[in-house]
Design a protein around this motif. Structure first.
Motif, short mmCIF file in Angstrom:
data_model
loop_
_atom_site.label_atom_id
_atom_site.label_comp_id
_atom_site.label_asym_id
_atom_site.label_seq_id
_atom_site.Cartn_x
_atom_site.Cartn_y
_atom_site.Cartn_z
N ALA A 62 -5.19 -2.01 6.63
CA ALA A 62 -3.98 -2.27 5.84
C ALA A 62 -4.32 -2.30 4.35
O ALA A 62 -3.62 -1.70 3.52
CB ALA A 62 -3.34 -3.58 6.27
N ASP A 63 -5.41 -2.98 4.00
CA ASP A 63 -5.84 -3.03 2.59
C ASP A 63 -6.16 -1.62 2.08
O ASP A 63 -5.82 -1.26 0.95
CB ASP A 63 -7.08 -3.92 2.45
CG ASP A 63 -6.77 -5.39 2.65
OD1 ASP A 63 -5.59 -5.77 2.51
OD2 ASP A 63 -7.70 -6.16 2.96
N HIS A 64 -6.82 -0.85 2.93
CA HIS A 64 -7.19 0.52 2.55
C HIS A 64 -5.94 1.38 2.33
O HIS A 64 -5.86 2.14 1.35
CB HIS A 64 -8.06 1.13 3.65
CG HIS A 64 -8.45 2.55 3.41
ND1 HIS A 64 -9.37 2.92 2.46
CD2 HIS A 64 -8.02 3.72 3.99
CE1 HIS A 64 -9.51 4.24 2.46
NE2 HIS A 64 -8.70 4.74 3.37
N SER A 65 -4.97 1.26 3.23
CA SER A 65 -3.75 2.04 3.11
C SER A 65 -2.97 1.66 1.85
O SER A 65 -2.44 2.52 1.15
CB SER A 65 -2.87 1.82 4.35
OG SER A 65 -1.71 2.61 4.30
N ILE A 66 -2.92 0.37 1.55
CA ILE A 66 -2.22 -0.10 0.35
C ILE A 66 -2.94 0.38 -0.91
O ILE A 66 -2.31 0.77 -1.89
CB ILE A 66 -2.09 -1.63 0.37
CG1 ILE A 66 -1.08 -2.05 1.43
CG2 ILE A 66 -1.67 -2.16 -0.99
CD1 ILE A 66 -0.95 -3.54 1.62
N LYS A 67 -4.27 0.38 -0.87
CA LYS A 67 -5.04 0.85 -2.02
C LYS A 67 -4.76 2.33 -2.29
O LYS A 67 -4.58 2.75 -3.44
CB LYS A 67 -6.53 0.64 -1.78
CG LYS A 67 -7.41 1.06 -2.96
CD LYS A 67 -8.88 0.79 -2.67
CE LYS A 67 -9.75 1.18 -3.86
NZ LYS A 67 -9.62 2.60 -4.23
N ILE A 68 -4.71 3.13 -1.22
CA ILE A 68 -4.39 4.55 -1.38
C ILE A 68 -2.99 4.71 -1.96
O ILE A 68 -2.76 5.53 -2.86
CB ILE A 68 -4.49 5.27 -0.02
CG1 ILE A 68 -5.94 5.33 0.44
CG2 ILE A 68 -3.91 6.68 -0.12
CD1 ILE A 68 -6.12 5.94 1.82
N ASP A 69 -2.06 3.90 -1.47
CA ASP A 69 -0.68 3.96 -1.96
C ASP A 69 -0.62 3.62 -3.44
O ASP A 69 0.06 4.29 -4.22
CB ASP A 69 0.19 2.99 -1.16
CG ASP A 69 1.63 2.95 -1.66
OD1 ASP A 69 2.33 3.97 -1.52
OD2 ASP A 69 2.04 1.90 -2.20
N GLU A 70 -1.34 2.58 -3.85
CA GLU A 70 -1.33 2.18 -5.25
C GLU A 70 -1.99 3.24 -6.14
O GLU A 70 -1.53 3.49 -7.26
CB GLU A 70 -2.04 0.83 -5.40
CG GLU A 70 -1.24 -0.33 -4.81
CD GLU A 70 -1.99 -1.64 -4.86
OE1 GLU A 70 -3.22 -1.61 -5.12
OE2 GLU A 70 -1.36 -2.69 -4.66
#
Length: 205
Positions: A62-70
Motif C-alpha cells: 500500500a505504501d509503495h502504491s501510494i508513493k508511485i501515485d504521489e
C-alpha cells in the motif's frame, strides 16, 4: 530464534511478489536491519511489533502504491483506471489486515467499497438500458417495415438514434468511471494515510 526470523522474512518475500526483485531486496534489507536494531528474536516478538508477514506485506504494498501515485501526481502523470483500481484494492487489503480496522475505520471502509459498487451498478445499468433500447427499436423496425412502413421507419430511426447515443455514451461513461475511480482512489489514499498515522502514534506510545 534465528529460524523464526528466517521463516518470517521468507514469507514476507513471497507476499511481496508484486514488487521488483530490487525493491523486494531493499525492503527485506530495511526490515532485517530494523529487526536487528530492535532486538526482535521470536515469532511472537516479530508479529507484536510488525504484524504477521502478510499484514506487513500489505502495508508495504500500500505504501509503495501510494508513493508511485504521489510521484506520478508530482510529474503530472495521470493514473489509468486500472492503476487506480489496483491501488484501491491494495489499500483495502492493507486496512482490512490492520488490527485497528474497527469502529469508524470499518464504517469508512464499507463506505469506500459501497462507492465502488454503486459506480459499477450505475454504469452497467446505463449501458444495458441503451443496448436493450437499441436492439428493441431495430428489431421492431425491421419487423414493421414490411407491414407498416412508416412505423417501421420510425422504429428504425429510433434504433439508429439509440445506437448513436450508445456510441457517444460509451466514451462518456468511461470518462465518468475514470473520474469516480480517481475520487475513490484519493479517498482510499487519505483513509490509509490517516490509519498509518494513527498506527504509528500507537506504536510510538
Amino acid at each position: 530464534m534465528e529460524e523464526d526470523k528466517k521463516v518470517y522474512f521468507v514469507e514476507l518475500e513471497r507476499y511481496l511478489s508484486p514488487l521488483t526483485a530490487e525493491e523486494t531486496n531493499d525492503v527485506i534489507d530495511f526490515y532485517s536491519e530494523y529487526v536487528e536494531d530492535a532486538g526482535l528474536q521470536t515469532k511472537t516478538e516479530l508479529e507484536n511489533k510488525l504484524g504477521t508477514a502478510k499484514q506487513l506485506s500489505r502495508k508495504i504494498l500500500a505504501d509503495h502504491s501510494i508513493k508511485i501515485d504521489e510521484d506520478q501526481r508530482h510529474h503530472n502523470i495521470k493514473r489509468s483506471p486500472r492503476s487506480n483500481s489496483k491501488m484501491i484494492w491494495i489499500i483495502i487489503l492493507a486496512i482490512i489486515s490492520a488490527p485497528m480496522t474497527l469502529g469508524i475505520g470499518g464504517i469508512l471502509l464499507i463506505l469506500l467499497m459501497s462507492m465502488i459498487l454503486t459506480a459499477i451498478i450505475i454504469v452497467v445499468a446505463m449501458l444495458l438500458t441503451l443496448v436493450i433500447l437499441t436492439a428493441v427499436c431495430l428489431y421492431t423496425g425491421l419487423l414493421m417495415l414490411f407491414t407498416e412502413f412508416t412505423v417501421g421507419i420510425f422504429y428504425l430511426g429510433c434504433g439508429i438514434a439509440a445506437l448513436g447515443g450508445l456510441m457517444i455514451a460509451m466514451p462518456l461513461l468511461y470518462w465518468v468511471c475514470s473520474a469516480i475511480l480517481q475520487v475513490v482512489a484519493n479517498f482510499a489514499r487519505y483513509l490509509y494515510q490517516r490509519f498509518s498515522r494513527k498506527r504509528q502514534g500507537r506504536s510510538e506510545a
